[in-house]
Design a protein around this motif. Structure first.
Motif, PDB file in Angstrom:
ATOM      1  N   GLU B   2      -6.544   8.968  -5.626  1.00  0.00           N
ATOM      2  CA  GLU B   2      -5.175   8.380  -5.277  1.00  0.00           C
ATOM      3  C   GLU B   2      -5.276   7.915  -3.979  1.00  0.00           C
ATOM      4  O   GLU B   2      -5.857   8.305  -2.909  1.00  0.00           O
ATOM      5  CB  GLU B   2      -3.922   9.288  -5.475  1.00  0.00           C
ATOM      6  CG  GLU B   2      -3.867  10.085  -6.713  1.00  0.00           C
ATOM      7  CD  GLU B   2      -4.775  11.449  -6.902  1.00  0.00           C
ATOM      8  OE1 GLU B   2      -4.924  12.060  -7.710  1.00  0.00           O
ATOM      9  OE2 GLU B   2      -5.346  11.734  -5.662  1.00  0.00           O
ATOM     10  N   VAL B   4      -2.705   5.916  -0.752  1.00  0.00           N
ATOM     11  CA  VAL B   4      -1.039   5.311  -0.451  1.00  0.00           C
ATOM     12  C   VAL B   4      -1.296   4.602   1.117  1.00  0.00           C
ATOM     13  O   VAL B   4      -1.751   5.409   1.683  1.00  0.00           O
ATOM     14  CB  VAL B   4      -0.057   6.541  -0.481  1.00  0.00           C
ATOM     15  CG1 VAL B   4       1.156   5.876  -0.147  1.00  0.00           C
ATOM     16  CG2 VAL B   4      -0.137   7.411  -1.762  1.00  0.00           C
ATOM     17  N   GLN B   6       0.517   2.360   3.894  1.00  0.00           N
ATOM     18  CA  GLN B   6       1.664   1.886   4.672  1.00  0.00           C
ATOM     19  C   GLN B   6       1.217   1.106   5.834  1.00  0.00           C
ATOM     20  O   GLN B   6       0.234   1.331   6.300  1.00  0.00           O
ATOM     21  CB  GLN B   6       2.432   3.037   4.965  1.00  0.00           C
ATOM     22  CG  GLN B   6       3.124   3.901   3.764  1.00  0.00           C
ATOM     23  CD  GLN B   6       3.737   5.045   4.665  1.00  0.00           C
ATOM     24  OE1 GLN B   6       3.354   6.250   4.450  1.00  0.00           O
ATOM     25  NE2 GLN B   6       4.904   4.739   5.196  1.00  0.00           N
ATOM     26  N   CYS B  22       5.383   0.351   0.908  1.00  0.00           N
ATOM     27  CA  CYS B  22       4.357   1.357   0.500  1.00  0.00           C
ATOM     28  C   CYS B  22       3.791   0.698  -0.781  1.00  0.00           C
ATOM     29  O   CYS B  22       4.230   0.256  -1.616  1.00  0.00           O
ATOM     30  CB  CYS B  22       5.096   2.584   0.268  1.00  0.00           C
ATOM     31  SG  CYS B  22       4.064   3.846  -0.323  1.00  0.00           S
ATOM     32  N   TYR B  24       0.881   2.212  -3.867  1.00  0.00           N
ATOM     33  CA  TYR B  24       0.040   3.316  -4.306  1.00  0.00           C
ATOM     34  C   TYR B  24      -0.905   2.923  -5.354  1.00  0.00           C
ATOM     35  O   TYR B  24      -0.754   1.820  -5.817  1.00  0.00           O
ATOM     36  CB  TYR B  24       1.265   4.413  -4.577  1.00  0.00           C
ATOM     37  CG  TYR B  24       1.909   4.015  -5.641  1.00  0.00           C
ATOM     38  CD1 TYR B  24       3.221   3.143  -5.496  1.00  0.00           C
ATOM     39  CD2 TYR B  24       1.618   4.350  -6.884  1.00  0.00           C
ATOM     40  CE1 TYR B  24       3.861   2.615  -6.534  1.00  0.00           C
ATOM     41  CE2 TYR B  24       2.530   3.894  -7.952  1.00  0.00           C
ATOM     42  CZ  TYR B  24       3.726   3.043  -7.885  1.00  0.00           C
ATOM     43  OH  TYR B  24       4.302   2.550  -8.838  1.00  0.00           O
ATOM     44  N   SER B  29       1.963   8.272 -11.631  1.00  0.00           N
ATOM     45  CA  SER B  29       2.938   8.866 -10.714  1.00  0.00           C
ATOM     46  C   SER B  29       4.173   9.259 -11.263  1.00  0.00           C
ATOM     47  O   SER B  29       4.743   7.987 -11.893  1.00  0.00           O
ATOM     48  CB  SER B  29       2.874   8.518  -9.369  1.00  0.00           C
ATOM     49  OG  SER B  29       1.762   8.658  -8.871  1.00  0.00           O
ATOM     50  N   LEU B  32       8.001   9.367  -6.869  1.00  0.00           N
ATOM     51  CA  LEU B  32       7.608   8.895  -5.647  1.00  0.00           C
ATOM     52  C   LEU B  32       8.477   9.174  -4.714  1.00  0.00           C
ATOM     53  O   LEU B  32       9.917   9.167  -5.005  1.00  0.00           O
ATOM     54  CB  LEU B  32       7.302   7.414  -5.571  1.00  0.00           C
ATOM     55  CG  LEU B  32       6.052   7.013  -6.567  1.00  0.00           C
ATOM     56  CD1 LEU B  32       6.797   5.674  -7.499  1.00  0.00           C
ATOM     57  CD2 LEU B  32       4.978   6.812  -5.946  1.00  0.00           C
ATOM     58  N   LYS B  70       2.837  -1.540  -8.221  1.00  0.00           N
ATOM     59  CA  LYS B  70       2.694  -0.398  -7.501  1.00  0.00           C
ATOM     60  C   LYS B  70       3.355  -0.494  -6.181  1.00  0.00           C
ATOM     61  O   LYS B  70       2.383   0.011  -5.151  1.00  0.00           O
ATOM     62  CB  LYS B  70       1.227   0.059  -7.601  1.00  0.00           C
ATOM     63  CG  LYS B  70       0.553   0.213  -9.226  1.00  0.00           C
ATOM     64  CD  LYS B  70      -0.697   1.238  -9.007  1.00  0.00           C
ATOM     65  CE  LYS B  70      -1.180   1.319 -10.459  1.00  0.00           C
ATOM     66  NZ  LYS B  70      -2.073   0.003 -10.702  1.00  0.00           N
ATOM     67  N   CYS B  89       5.652   7.778   2.777  1.00  0.00           N
ATOM     68  CA  CYS B  89       5.695   7.422   1.412  1.00  0.00           C
ATOM     69  C   CYS B  89       4.829   8.444   0.823  1.00  0.00           C
ATOM     70  O   CYS B  89       3.306   8.764   1.296  1.00  0.00           O
ATOM     71  CB  CYS B  89       5.147   6.187   0.984  1.00  0.00           C
ATOM     72  SG  CYS B  89       4.827   5.503  -0.527  1.00  0.00           S
ATOM     73  N   GLU B  91       3.175  10.006  -3.123  1.00  0.00           N
ATOM     74  CA  GLU B  91       3.148  10.042  -4.793  1.00  0.00           C
ATOM     75  C   GLU B  91       2.308  11.324  -5.016  1.00  0.00           C
ATOM     76  O   GLU B  91       1.660  12.192  -4.429  1.00  0.00           O
ATOM     77  CB  GLU B  91       2.299   8.928  -5.466  1.00  0.00           C
ATOM     78  CG  GLU B  91       0.792   8.892  -4.957  1.00  0.00           C
ATOM     79  CD  GLU B  91      -0.067   7.911  -5.646  1.00  0.00           C
ATOM     80  OE1 GLU B  91       0.338   7.250  -6.828  1.00  0.00           O
ATOM     81  OE2 GLU B  91      -1.094   7.676  -5.436  1.00  0.00           O
ATOM     82  N   GLY B 105       0.992   8.642   2.458  1.00  0.00           N
ATOM     83  CA  GLY B 105       0.404   7.489   3.258  1.00  0.00           C
ATOM     84  C   GLY B 105       0.466   7.861   4.539  1.00  0.00           C
ATOM     85  O   GLY B 105       0.507   9.053   4.997  1.00  0.00           O
TER      86      GLY B 105
END
Lengths: 114, 114
Positions: B2, B4, B6, B22, B24, B29, B32, B70, B89, B91, B105
């Motif tokens: 994963e 994330v 930002q 953001c 992802y 997920s 969020l 996403k 952010c 997930e 993130g």
């Protein structure tokens, strides 16, 4: 007050030393998560305990260890400390072990290694 | 794994709307999240959105989710000086052990100009 208590708030120690960070989860929460927040790495997941048992491990160094006690409080032990271990260490808790209910964070322990 | 992403900084004028974006990677997920971190404090859960929703509104906060791209955004209407903080952010991701953890993130630092 989030209900998650972390002590101490600040810790200054020398390289090579060992420290213990303590976390009391929110009342009723069975799961405890430890995160490390540093400027260059962001928020890194270290380890999770659920009802006294280790549930998941993330980017936790071998010099670090943790445990969750029968009263559900948790301790994160950091040994052979290096300058790079200086960071904010957060504990979070959730009612269930999945995290789907979101986490409640403590205000963190700021560790400075000199 | 994963990831994330930002943007790191956002500056807006007081009274304007702030939009924090953001992206992802994990399309599975289920939830969020948006967290807020004020100076010297832990992360506070602001809001979350379930993956089968496109939008969620909560007072001055609006969350938009574009599952195809996403992409997740947080809009803060009538931004006030008290909104100055870092916004994360997150997930739900999986650990190596198959457990779930929140993946964050890097955080967007929101600065309000008078």
């Amino acid at each position: 007050d989030s209900g998650v208590t972390q002590t101490p708030k600040h810790l200054i120690t020398a390289t090579g030393q060992r420290v213990t960070l303590r976390c009391s989860p929110r009342s009723g929460d069975l799961s405890v998560y430890w995160y490390q927040q540093s400027l260059d790495q962001g928020l890194q997941f270290l380890i999770q305990y659920y009802n006294g048992e280790e549930r998941a491990k993330g980017n936790i160094l071998e010099r670090f260890s943790a445990q969750q006690f029968p009263d559900l409080h948790s301790e994160l032990n950091l040994s052979s400390l290096e300058l790079g271990d200086s960071a904010l260490y957060f504990c979070a808790s959730s009612a269930v072990g999945t995290g789907l209910d979101g986490y409640t964070f403590g205000s963190g322990t700021r560790l400075t290694v000199v | 794994g994963e990831d994330v992403e930002q943007s790191l900084f956002l500056s807006v004028r007081e009274g304007d709307s702030s939009v924090i974006n953001c992206t992802y990677t994990d399309s599975s997920s289920t939830y969020l999240y948006w967290y807020k971190q004020e100076p010297g404090a832990g992360l506070q859960l602001l809001t979350y959105i379930f993956s089968n929703m496109d939008m969620k509104q909560d007072q001055r906060l609006t969350v938009l989710l574009n599952k195809k791209d996403k992409h997740l955004s947080l809009r803060i209407a009538d931004t006030q000086t008290g909104d100055s903080a870092i916004y994360f952010c997150a997930e739900i991701g999986a650990t190596l052990q198959g457990a779930q953890k929140l993946v964050f993130g890097q955080g967007t630092r929101l600065t309000i100009n008078p």
